[in-house]
Design a protein around this motif. Sequence first.
Motif, short mmCIF file in Angstrom:
data_model
loop_
_atom_site.label_atom_id
_atom_site.label_comp_id
_atom_site.label_asym_id
_atom_site.label_seq_id
_atom_site.Cartn_x
_atom_site.Cartn_y
_atom_site.Cartn_z
N THR A 331 0.82 -1.21 0.00
CA THR A 331 0.00 0.00 0.00
C THR A 331 0.86 1.26 0.00
O THR A 331 0.58 2.23 -0.72
N LEU A 332 1.93 1.24 0.83
CA LEU A 332 2.84 2.39 0.86
C LEU A 332 3.52 2.60 -0.49
O LEU A 332 3.69 3.73 -0.97
N GLU A 333 3.92 1.51 -1.13
CA GLU A 333 4.56 1.62 -2.43
C GLU A 333 3.59 2.18 -3.47
O GLU A 333 3.96 3.02 -4.31
N SER A 334 2.33 1.74 -3.40
CA SER A 334 1.32 2.26 -4.33
C SER A 334 1.08 3.74 -4.10
O SER A 334 0.94 4.52 -5.06
N ASP A 335 1.09 4.16 -2.80
CA ASP A 335 0.90 5.59 -2.50
C ASP A 335 2.08 6.40 -3.01
O ASP A 335 1.89 7.52 -3.53
N ARG A 336 3.30 5.86 -2.84
CA ARG A 336 4.48 6.58 -3.34
C ARG A 336 4.44 6.70 -4.86
O ARG A 336 4.76 7.76 -5.42
N ASN A 337 4.04 5.63 -5.53
CA ASN A 337 3.93 5.69 -7.00
C ASN A 337 2.89 6.71 -7.43
O ASN A 337 3.11 7.46 -8.40
N GLN A 338 1.79 6.76 -6.71
CA GLN A 338 0.73 7.71 -7.05
C GLN A 338 1.20 9.14 -6.83
O GLN A 338 0.95 10.03 -7.67
N MET A 339 1.90 9.39 -5.72
CA MET A 339 2.40 10.74 -5.44
C MET A 339 3.44 11.15 -6.48
O MET A 339 3.44 12.30 -6.96
N PHE A 340 4.32 10.23 -6.85
CA PHE A 340 5.33 10.54 -7.86
C PHE A 340 4.68 10.83 -9.21
O PHE A 340 5.04 11.79 -9.91
N ALA A 341 3.68 10.02 -9.56
CA ALA A 341 2.98 10.24 -10.83
C ALA A 341 2.23 11.57 -10.82
O ALA A 341 2.22 12.30 -11.83
N ASP A 342 1.61 11.93 -9.69
CA ASP A 342 0.92 13.21 -9.59
C ASP A 342 1.89 14.37 -9.72
O ASP A 342 1.57 15.40 -10.36
N LYS A 343 3.07 14.24 -9.13
CA LYS A 343 4.06 15.31 -9.23
C LYS A 343 4.52 15.50 -10.67
O LYS A 343 4.62 16.62 -11.18
N VAL A 344 4.81 14.38 -11.34
CA VAL A 344 5.21 14.45 -12.75
C VAL A 344 4.07 15.01 -13.60
O VAL A 344 4.30 15.81 -14.53
N ASP A 345 2.84 14.62 -13.28
CA ASP A 345 1.68 15.09 -14.03
C ASP A 345 1.51 16.60 -13.88
O ASP A 345 1.22 17.30 -14.87
N PHE A 348 4.25 18.40 -15.90
CA PHE A 348 3.95 18.41 -17.34
C PHE A 348 2.78 19.33 -17.66
O PHE A 348 2.77 19.99 -18.71
N PHE A 349 1.79 19.38 -16.76
CA PHE A 349 0.64 20.26 -16.99
C PHE A 349 1.08 21.72 -17.11
O PHE A 349 0.67 22.43 -18.04
N TRP A 350 1.90 22.18 -16.17
CA TRP A 350 2.35 23.58 -16.22
C TRP A 350 3.24 23.84 -17.44
O TRP A 350 3.15 24.89 -18.07
N PHE A 351 4.08 22.87 -17.76
CA PHE A 351 4.90 23.01 -18.97
C PHE A 351 4.01 23.07 -20.21
O PHE A 351 4.22 23.90 -21.11
N TYR A 352 3.02 22.20 -20.27
CA TYR A 352 2.10 22.15 -21.41
C TYR A 352 1.31 23.44 -21.52
O TYR A 352 1.11 23.99 -22.62
N LEU A 353 0.83 23.96 -20.38
CA LEU A 353 0.04 25.19 -20.38
C LEU A 353 0.89 26.38 -20.80
O LEU A 353 0.45 27.20 -21.64
N ILE A 354 2.09 26.51 -20.26
CA ILE A 354 2.97 27.64 -20.60
C ILE A 354 3.38 27.58 -22.07
O ILE A 354 3.33 28.59 -22.79
#
Length: 383
Positions: A331-345, A348-354
Amino acid sequence: MLVKKEYLSQPQSANCTQKIFVSLIEYQTLSVDTKNLLFLSRLQATLVWTDPELGWNRSVYPFDKVILPVDKVWTPELHITNGITTTMKHSSRDLLVHSNGTVQHSVIIKAEVNCDVNLFNYPFAGDECPVAIQTWAKEGCGTELVFGQLRNVDGSHGDWSTDKVKLKYVRSDRNYILVSLSIKVTNPFITLLLPSILIILADIVSFALPLGGGERNSFKVTLVLSFTMFLIILNNLLPGDGKCSPFIRIHFCVCLILLVVSMLFSLVATRLATEGRLLFCCYSENTGNKDGKEDEEVNADMSVNQLTGSEDNSQLLRKVVNFLEALDAKTLESDRNQMFADKVDKTFFWFYLIFGTIYFIAMTCVMVKYTCAVNHFHFWSEE
């Protein structure tokens, strides 16, 4: 008497040249074909010339004016030098002749003119195209045009409007009307630019959808397919290619690239949120099978213990604790993966918007301000 003379050739003069005074030209742009870079023009010209052979003595014939059939006397013929097709017809079957030999007549000319219109700034395009008027002349003989007034009639047709027209004189055999054309921005902006802007905006807003569940991925795939169909439908409506090819083609290409990149990133981000890695390998599948086997063993041991009571309670409790710890780690590993993916997302969102904002501002500035030079007088020789 004048009809019986049958003067069907040009009046002869000492210098072998007959001057034709074009007192008035009413110009009208009928249509503009942006696909084939052509525009259709209509000109109604009032012509005045002198034919001494058609004059008479008023002491014998006390008439100042008479009307003659146009097919019984000579009339000048005008054509458009840079016209692909030119047709001239008489506006009336009759013409007016004065006693001093002055002839007044009116003709209507329709010409399909080839003009390499500057479409680089489409749909903010505008250009000046010449309509070269010429009459017959050969080795110093023939007719020479002298122009008077020029009037623009009903300058708005379709997506294009005729802003103004000017008479230009280069030399006796090179006269032209300079037609200033501009496109009406509203219709092409609504049908071409606005859909592309809205689709990119919808793609940016789609980052609000969660990575899990597949809603975002399916939505982005739908956007890419929709934009592709949009380009296929507009393929025959986009302006043709010339020296100054429309920048809007590059704009559509960039928009499609942005949509595809956004879709691919969404797929990669979903992989990061689920597995925490980009590379596919067999370990994740084996680990899952191993965890499943451990779960089955723990459940089997608990069942056997309940039924027989022959197993040691401490060993069973140890297996239960190990199972719960493994579940917590997963569960902790899944949460870490989700947090890392959200950070990358989010990055990319701000880069894409700018990047998208900068691109649309730059694209608008280039479309509005950049000028592409086109030579519209290539139909004349360099002499």
